[in-house]
Design an enzyme around this catalytic site. Structure first.
Site, PDB file in Angstrom:
ATOM      1  CG  ASP A   1      55.089  16.509  16.314  1.00  0.00           C
ATOM      2  OD1 ASP A   1      55.023  15.633  17.195  1.00  0.00           O
ATOM      3  OD2 ASP A   1      54.109  16.873  15.628  1.00  0.00           O
TER       4      ASP A   1
ATOM      5  CB  SER B   1      50.114  15.482  30.541  1.00  0.00           C
ATOM      6  OG  SER B   1      49.845  16.865  30.697  1.00  0.00           O
TER       7      SER B   1
ATOM      8  CB  THR C   1      51.503  13.079  21.443  1.00  0.00           C
ATOM      9  OG1 THR C   1      51.369  14.149  20.515  1.00  0.00           O
ATOM     10  CG2 THR C   1      52.632  13.396  22.409  1.00  0.00           C
TER      11      THR C   1
ATOM     12  CB  THR D   1      50.814   8.254  34.583  1.00  0.00           C
ATOM     13  OG1 THR D   1      49.784   8.495  35.534  1.00  0.00           O
ATOM     14  CG2 THR D   1      50.192   7.526  33.398  1.00  0.00           C
ATOM     15  CG  ASP D   2      49.228   7.212  39.691  1.00  0.00           C
ATOM     16  OD1 ASP D   2      48.824   7.875  38.716  1.00  0.00           O
ATOM     17  OD2 ASP D   2      49.046   7.582  40.865  1.00  0.00           O
ATOM     18  CD  GLU D   3      45.582   9.544  35.468  1.00  0.00           C
ATOM     19  OE1 GLU D   3      44.793   9.306  34.554  1.00  0.00           O
ATOM     20  OE2 GLU D   3      45.713  10.670  35.983  1.00  0.00           O
TER      21      GLU D   3
ATOM     22  CE1 TYR E   1      48.616  11.208  30.211  1.00  0.00           C
ATOM     23  CE2 TYR E   1      47.521  10.464  32.227  1.00  0.00           C
ATOM     24  CZ  TYR E   1      48.660  10.888  31.566  1.00  0.00           C
ATOM     25  OH  TYR E   1      49.855  11.005  32.237  1.00  0.00           O
TER      26      TYR E   1
ATOM     27  CB  SER F   1      47.479   7.193  25.058  1.00  0.00           C
ATOM     28  OG  SER F   1      47.670   8.178  26.063  1.00  0.00           O
ATOM     29  CE  LYS F   2      52.602   8.561  29.995  1.00  0.00           C
ATOM     30  NZ  LYS F   2      53.768   9.329  29.455  1.00  0.00           N
TER      31      LYS F   2
ATOM     32  CG  ASN G   1      54.709  14.906  39.559  1.00  0.00           C
ATOM     33  OD1 ASN G   1      55.860  15.107  39.234  1.00  0.00           O
ATOM     34  ND2 ASN G   1      54.254  13.674  39.754  1.00  0.00           N
TER      35      ASN G   1
ATOM     36  NE  ARG H   1      39.019  14.230  34.711  1.00  0.00           N
ATOM     37  CZ  ARG H   1      40.237  14.424  35.246  1.00  0.00           C
ATOM     38  NH1 ARG H   1      40.845  13.457  35.896  1.00  0.00           N
ATOM     39  NH2 ARG H   1      40.836  15.592  35.125  1.00  0.00           N
TER      40      ARG H   1
ATOM     41  N   GLY I   1      34.026   8.607  33.568  1.00  0.00           N
ATOM     42  CA  GLY I   1      34.970   7.530  33.893  1.00  0.00           C
ATOM     43  C   GLY I   1      35.972   7.908  34.974  1.00  0.00           C
ATOM     44  CG  HIS I   2      36.557  11.394  38.413  1.00  0.00           C
ATOM     45  ND1 HIS I   2      36.035  12.499  39.039  1.00  0.00           N
ATOM     46  CD2 HIS I   2      37.884  11.422  38.660  1.00  0.00           C
ATOM     47  CE1 HIS I   2      36.990  13.165  39.625  1.00  0.00           C
ATOM     48  NE2 HIS I   2      38.131  12.521  39.426  1.00  0.00           N
TER      49      HIS I   2
HETATM   50  P1  NAD Z   1      52.882  18.696  30.405  1.00  0.00           P
HETATM   51  O1  NAD Z   1      51.605  18.587  29.647  1.00  0.00           O
HETATM   52  O2  NAD Z   1      53.069  19.808  31.373  1.00  0.00           O
HETATM   53  O3  NAD Z   1      54.109  18.780  29.388  1.00  0.00           O
HETATM   54  C1  NAD Z   1      54.191  17.973  28.248  1.00  0.00           C
HETATM   55  C2  NAD Z   1      55.299  18.533  27.358  1.00  0.00           C
HETATM   56  O4  NAD Z   1      55.394  17.685  26.205  1.00  0.00           O
HETATM   57  C3  NAD Z   1      55.023  19.948  26.856  1.00  0.00           C
HETATM   58  O5  NAD Z   1      56.195  20.738  26.979  1.00  0.00           O
HETATM   59  C4  NAD Z   1      54.658  19.753  25.400  1.00  0.00           C
HETATM   60  O6  NAD Z   1      54.998  20.855  24.573  1.00  0.00           O
HETATM   61  C5  NAD Z   1      55.468  18.514  25.049  1.00  0.00           C
HETATM   62  N1  NAD Z   1      54.881  17.777  23.921  1.00  0.00           N
HETATM   63  C6  NAD Z   1      53.584  17.415  23.770  1.00  0.00           C
HETATM   64  N2  NAD Z   1      53.413  16.792  22.580  1.00  0.00           N
HETATM   65  C7  NAD Z   1      54.635  16.737  22.000  1.00  0.00           C
HETATM   66  C8  NAD Z   1      55.109  16.216  20.766  1.00  0.00           C
HETATM   67  N3  NAD Z   1      54.258  15.622  19.896  1.00  0.00           N
HETATM   68  N4  NAD Z   1      56.424  16.316  20.467  1.00  0.00           N
HETATM   69  C9  NAD Z   1      57.272  16.926  21.335  1.00  0.00           C
HETATM   70  N5  NAD Z   1      56.882  17.472  22.503  1.00  0.00           N
HETATM   71  C10 NAD Z   1      55.570  17.374  22.836  1.00  0.00           C
HETATM   72  O7  NAD Z   1      53.069  17.276  31.091  1.00  0.00           O
HETATM   73  P2  NAD Z   1      53.632  16.901  32.539  1.00  0.00           P
HETATM   74  O8  NAD Z   1      52.537  17.000  33.513  1.00  0.00           O
HETATM   75  O9  NAD Z   1      54.896  17.632  32.757  1.00  0.00           O
HETATM   76  O10 NAD Z   1      53.943  15.359  32.315  1.00  0.00           O
HETATM   77  C11 NAD Z   1      55.185  14.951  31.747  1.00  0.00           C
HETATM   78  C12 NAD Z   1      55.195  13.439  31.640  1.00  0.00           C
HETATM   79  O11 NAD Z   1      55.045  12.862  32.935  1.00  0.00           O
HETATM   80  C13 NAD Z   1      54.066  12.858  30.793  1.00  0.00           C
HETATM   81  O12 NAD Z   1      54.583  11.778  30.067  1.00  0.00           O
HETATM   82  C14 NAD Z   1      53.042  12.398  31.804  1.00  0.00           C
HETATM   83  O13 NAD Z   1      52.302  11.309  31.295  1.00  0.00           O
HETATM   84  C15 NAD Z   1      53.939  11.974  32.941  1.00  0.00           C
HETATM   85  N6  NAD Z   1      53.338  12.084  34.304  1.00  0.00           N
HETATM   86  C16 NAD Z   1      52.743  13.246  34.725  1.00  0.00           C
HETATM   87  C17 NAD Z   1      52.256  13.337  36.020  1.00  0.00           C
HETATM   88  C18 NAD Z   1      51.634  14.602  36.545  1.00  0.00           C
HETATM   89  O14 NAD Z   1      51.137  14.613  37.665  1.00  0.00           O
HETATM   90  N7  NAD Z   1      51.636  15.705  35.809  1.00  0.00           N
HETATM   91  C19 NAD Z   1      52.360  12.240  36.888  1.00  0.00           C
HETATM   92  C20 NAD Z   1      52.959  11.065  36.418  1.00  0.00           C
HETATM   93  C21 NAD Z   1      53.458  11.003  35.125  1.00  0.00           C
HETATM   94  O1  DAU Z   2      48.180  10.312  38.585  1.00  0.00           O
HETATM   95  C1  DAU Z   2      49.063  10.925  37.701  1.00  0.00           C
HETATM   96  C2  DAU Z   2      48.304  11.814  36.746  1.00  0.00           C
HETATM   97  O2  DAU Z   2      47.904  12.966  37.478  1.00  0.00           O
HETATM   98  C3  DAU Z   2      49.119  12.223  35.534  1.00  0.00           C
HETATM   99  O3  DAU Z   2      49.443  11.081  34.782  1.00  0.00           O
HETATM  100  C4  DAU Z   2      48.345  13.217  34.663  1.00  0.00           C
HETATM  101  O4  DAU Z   2      49.149  13.655  33.589  1.00  0.00           O
HETATM  102  C5  DAU Z   2      47.964  14.402  35.532  1.00  0.00           C
HETATM  103  O5  DAU Z   2      47.188  15.325  34.778  1.00  0.00           O
HETATM  104  C6  DAU Z   2      47.194  13.953  36.765  1.00  0.00           C
HETATM  105  O6  DAU Z   2      45.892  13.436  36.389  1.00  0.00           O
HETATM  106  P1  DAU Z   2      44.565  13.775  37.234  1.00  0.00           P
HETATM  107  O7  DAU Z   2      43.408  13.603  36.358  1.00  0.00           O
HETATM  108  O8  DAU Z   2      44.584  13.061  38.538  1.00  0.00           O
HETATM  109  O9  DAU Z   2      44.870  15.348  37.543  1.00  0.00           O
HETATM  110  P2  DAU Z   2      43.895  16.626  37.522  1.00  0.00           P
HETATM  111  O10 DAU Z   2      44.660  17.745  38.129  1.00  0.00           O
HETATM  112  O11 DAU Z   2      43.272  16.821  36.190  1.00  0.00           O
HETATM  113  O12 DAU Z   2      42.745  16.204  38.529  1.00  0.00           O
HETATM  114  C7  DAU Z   2      43.028  15.871  39.882  1.00  0.00           C
HETATM  115  C8  DAU Z   2      41.718  15.481  40.540  1.00  0.00           C
HETATM  116  O13 DAU Z   2      40.892  16.651  40.665  1.00  0.00           O
HETATM  117  C9  DAU Z   2      40.892  14.495  39.743  1.00  0.00           C
HETATM  118  O14 DAU Z   2      40.215  13.631  40.638  1.00  0.00           O
HETATM  119  C10 DAU Z   2      39.893  15.346  38.994  1.00  0.00           C
HETATM  120  C11 DAU Z   2      39.663  16.508  39.945  1.00  0.00           C
HETATM  121  N1  DAU Z   2      39.394  17.822  39.336  1.00  0.00           N
HETATM  122  C12 DAU Z   2      40.222  18.260  38.353  1.00  0.00           C
HETATM  123  C13 DAU Z   2      40.039  19.481  37.767  1.00  0.00           C
HETATM  124  C14 DAU Z   2      40.926  19.979  36.651  1.00  0.00           C
HETATM  125  C15 DAU Z   2      38.354  18.605  39.808  1.00  0.00           C
HETATM  126  O15 DAU Z   2      37.628  18.214  40.721  1.00  0.00           O
HETATM  127  N2  DAU Z   2      38.173  19.834  39.238  1.00  0.00           N
HETATM  128  C16 DAU Z   2      38.949  20.299  38.220  1.00  0.00           C
HETATM  129  O16 DAU Z   2      38.702  21.438  37.715  1.00  0.00           O
END
Ligand code: NAD
Ligand code: DAU
Length: 351
Positions: free
Chosen positions: A60, A86, A101, A131-133, A157, A160-161, A187, A288, A290-291
């Protein structure tokens, strides 16, 4: 020989990054450090877990003493830090977990890097995957995020990022740690946990369950094939200057509702359903809180300076993603039932 600790390597993007580094760089030692939260799943790495240059360490990043010991014993040359909470919706119901975390965990890693890399920062690298967020939200037709866009996070989220990004820059500016940051858009691809929009929709369509669309479905996201993200991380890790930041994105903006209709069409075809059948599952639900309305990434710095560009058209990538989910039923069933967690917790309890 480089020893790299990749944090969060059992998650969605992390597993693609681990796979890429293990397969591309047989001379590197890759240590996957992951807590195995609900989002971490070692099934994601079954294909490479036996390779000689790969090791998994369960731990952790919030545990500062553990991180300190890990640095002392492993003496890594670099960190590629992806471990995070995430999911935006989870951050709305439990923000503190995200502070722990994403903020404290990152600071713990930075403190260990500062301590164990002192005097040799030039030969080490701390890569923070962000992230772009952090940039907030764009209006419908107004520009894109660049690397100089001011931070304006709205969800717990993204706050925190943003905070962790600031700490990484502060450790570079204050202590001279060689740090780089990339900020990527949404992604998609294989091994994506089915709480996020695309895998959730695939899972629900397959099982004839409703597809929840938040608000009017008009929010826009900029989607990138996860393997293109992993390739960008590889390029930036090896070529970026210390202290630099790169945006990563697909130039691929989609309204949520348009994306869902496209997915429904693909699923109708793949499942042999009549055209329009899957779209009947679309259900508008409460928005959501604050969407963010729109994200769009200007990735021209990465293209101009380091030559990276996305490789896949979205329609092709989405089709491949659907194919992966339909042919990996076991993965989807394990993940949605939570079986994988019980299995791996038991394996580690025995050690
Ligand atoms: P994910 O939630 O799929 O995976 C996160 C991983 O981190 C998991 O394997 C989890 O077990 C591990 N983890 C969580 N807390 C932990 C801790 N305290 N110690 C050790 N391991 C821990 O996330 P993801 O979607 O693969 O995103 C990975 C990274 O990329 C994140 O930093 C996220 O902010 C960033 N990111 C994600 C996206 C996206 O679209 N998913 C886009 C841009 C950036
Ligand atoms: O932009 C990068 C980010 O993308 C990453 O940093 C985050 O870790 C990742 O989770 C993702 O965030 P989003 O909030 O954009 O992803 P999510 O898949 O949760 O939602 C995508 C869009 O769809 C968002 O506008 C919310 C909407 N949504 C999401 C869910 C889960 C719905 O309409 N219905 C749903 O059930």
């Amino acid at each position: 020989m480089k020893k790299i600790i990749i944090t969060g390597g059992a998650g969605f993007i992390g597993s693609h990054v681990v796979r890429r580094f293990v397969n591309t760089y047989p001379d590197y030692q890759i240590i996957n450090l992951d807590k195995l939260t609900y989002a971490g799943n070692l099934m994601n790495l079954k294909d490479i877990e036996q390779q000689a240059n790969y090791r998994f360490v369960k731990g952790d990043i919030v545990d500062a003493a553990f991180i300190d010991e890990l640095f002392a014993s492993e003496q890594p040359d670099a960190i590629i830090h992806l471990a995070a909470e995430s999911h935006v919706d989870r951050s709305i119901s439990n923000p503190t977990e995200f502070v722990m975390t994403n903020v404290l965990g990152t600071v713990n890693l930075l403190n260990a890097a500062r301590k164990y890399w002192a005097g040799q920062y030039a030969d080490k690298r701390f890569y923070h995957v962000s992230t772009d967020e952090v940039y907030g939200a764009l209006a419908m037709d107004s520009g894109m995020f660049t690397e100089t866009t001011s931070y304006d996070p709205h969800s717990p989220y993204s706050a925190s990022k943003a905070s962790s990004d600031h700490f990484v820059r502060a450790y570079h500016d204050t202590y001279g740690i060689d740090a780089v940051i990339s900020n990527c858009s949404n992604n998609y691809g294989s091994h994506h946990f089915p709480e996020k929009l695309i895998p959730l929709a695939i899972h629900n369509i397959k099982n004839n369950k409703s597809i929840p669309v938040y608000g009017k479905g008009e929010n826009i996201r900029d989607w990138l094939w996860v393997e293109d993200h992993a390739r960008a991380i590889d390029v930036i890790f090896h070529q970026a200057k210390a202290g630099s930041t790169y945006n990563i994105g697909g130039h691929n903006e989609w309204k949520n509702i348009d994306l869902i209709y496209l997915l429904c069409q693909i699923m109708d075809r793949k499942l042999g359903r009549a055209a329009g059948e899957s779209a009947k599952l679309i259900t508008y639900v409460t928005d959501r809180a604050g969407h963010d309305l729109r994200y769009a990434i200007d990735a021209s710095k990465l293209k101009n300076e380091l030559g990276w560009e996305p490789s896949l058209q979205f329609e092709e990538g989405l089709e491949k993603t659907v194919d992966w989910y339909l042919s990996n039923e076991e993965w989807l069933n394990e993940v949605t039932s939570g079986h994988y967690q019980a299995y791996y917790q038991e394996q580690y309890a025995k050690r």
